[in-house]
Scaffold this motif. Structure first.
Motif, short mmCIF file in Angstrom:
data_model
loop_
_atom_site.label_atom_id
_atom_site.label_comp_id
_atom_site.label_asym_id
_atom_site.label_seq_id
_atom_site.Cartn_x
_atom_site.Cartn_y
_atom_site.Cartn_z
N UNK A 37 2.03 0.76 35.78
CA UNK A 37 2.40 1.86 36.67
C UNK A 37 2.51 1.40 38.12
N UNK A 38 1.58 0.55 38.55
CA UNK A 38 1.64 0.01 39.92
C UNK A 38 2.93 -0.77 40.12
N UNK A 39 3.26 -1.63 39.16
CA UNK A 39 4.51 -2.41 39.23
C UNK A 39 5.72 -1.50 39.26
N UNK A 40 5.69 -0.45 38.44
CA UNK A 40 6.81 0.50 38.38
C UNK A 40 6.97 1.27 39.69
N UNK A 41 5.86 1.71 40.26
CA UNK A 41 5.91 2.43 41.54
C UNK A 41 6.50 1.54 42.64
N UNK A 42 6.09 0.29 42.64
CA UNK A 42 6.61 -0.65 43.64
C UNK A 42 8.12 -0.84 43.46
N UNK A 43 8.58 -0.82 42.22
CA UNK A 43 10.01 -0.94 41.94
C UNK A 43 10.76 0.28 42.45
N UNK A 44 10.21 1.47 42.22
CA UNK A 44 10.86 2.69 42.72
C UNK A 44 10.96 2.67 44.24
N UNK A 45 9.89 2.26 44.90
CA UNK A 45 9.89 2.19 46.37
C UNK A 45 11.00 1.26 46.85
N UNK A 46 11.16 0.13 46.17
CA UNK A 46 12.23 -0.83 46.53
C UNK A 46 13.61 -0.20 46.33
N UNK A 47 13.79 0.53 45.24
CA UNK A 47 15.08 1.19 44.97
C UNK A 47 15.36 2.29 45.99
N UNK A 48 14.32 3.00 46.40
CA UNK A 48 14.48 4.05 47.42
C UNK A 48 14.94 3.43 48.74
N UNK A 49 14.35 2.32 49.11
CA UNK A 49 14.74 1.64 50.36
C UNK A 49 16.20 1.23 50.31
N UNK A 50 16.67 0.73 49.17
CA UNK A 50 18.06 0.35 49.02
C UNK A 50 18.97 1.56 49.11
N UNK A 51 18.56 2.66 48.50
CA UNK A 51 19.36 3.89 48.53
C UNK A 51 19.51 4.40 49.96
#
Length: 250
Positions: free
Chosen positions: A232-246
């Motif tokens: 879950x921690x890894x997944x949350x970090x991935x979402x944050x990265x995708x949000x920054x790109x968006x």
């Protein structure tokens, strides 16, 4: 302006120039239609701009929300690590059945009899979804990530429910019957308890098949929980990265 156009139409009619009148009328209609289309386009552009700004604002808040959850998950994971370590140690003592290890068993058995819950809440993310702002996301990866977030949330709830049932139906009843809890409670709870009462028969306890299985099942649950938390921690970090790109690629 309308008065000006009306005078031109009246002048053409009075001069009997019907053909030119109709051409002019058609041209006037076209101008009106073009004006309406331009107004609609401006309105749509403004509406899209407002929606886009709203989406960006929510994504920034969601990013902060996830960062806060990551901190909570890491703290919870620290507790899991301690519980896993102690449960493994308990099993090694039970396996050895060495009476000399009983003082150590008394110190660490409390983590086998204790259960910590984890409930995550995502109010900002839920608001974002309820307003259908996900439809404004351009990145397919981010859209998919929000769908997977629901799956992860359900898995955490399912894991919690299972652990609660395990504790309620198996762990607590055993300790109620076999162990003086005040002797083995972890420090967080022990300070408020009263020491005394019947003594635990630790010589029998270290040979208990029931305690062995309870601790083994508890360890299995803890190991599963730790894996879910790390994923879950890894997944949350991935979402944050995708949000920054968006946000950076509007």
């Amino acid at each position: 302006m309308i008065h000006f156009f009306r005078k031109i139409r009246q002048s053409l009619l009075s001069e009997g120039r019907t053909t030119k009148y109709f051409k002019y009328a058609v041209g006037e209609i076209i101008l009106v239609v073009i004006g309406i289309l331009i107004a609609l386009s401006i309105n749509n552009w403004n509406s899209n701009r407002i929606t886009s700004n709203k989406k960006t604002e929510y994504l920034l808040r969601i990013s902060d929300e996830l960062k806060g959850q990551i901190k909570e998950l890491k703290l919870y994971n620290d507790d899991l690590t301690t519980q896993i370590k102690d449960n493994k140690h308990v099993l090694k003592i039970l396996d050895s059945q060495n009476p000399d290890s009983i003082p150590t068993l008394k110190k660490i058995l409390g983590n086998t009899s204790t259960f910590w819950t984890l409930r995550l809440s995502f109010p900002v993310t839920d608001e974002f979804k309820n307003q259908n702002l996900q439809s404004q996301i351009k990145s397919d990866s981010l859209k998919l990530a929000f769908k997977y977030l629901e799956i992860y949330r359900n898995s955490i709830d399912a894991q919690n429910d299972y652990a609660i049932t395990q504790y309620t139906n198996t762990i607590e009843p055993f300790f109620v019957k076999k162990v003086n809890y005040s002797e083995i409670a972890i420090d967080y709870f022990k300070d408020g308890l009263i020491q005394g009462g019947p003594k635990t028969d630790y010589n029998t306890l270290i040979k208990s098949m029931e305690l062995w299985n309870i601790t083994t099942f508890k360890l299995e649950t803890l190991n599963t929980g730790e894996k879910i938390i790390n994923d879950l921690i890894t997944f949350f970090e991935k979402i944050i990265s995708l949000i920054e790109k968006e946000i950076n690629n509007p």
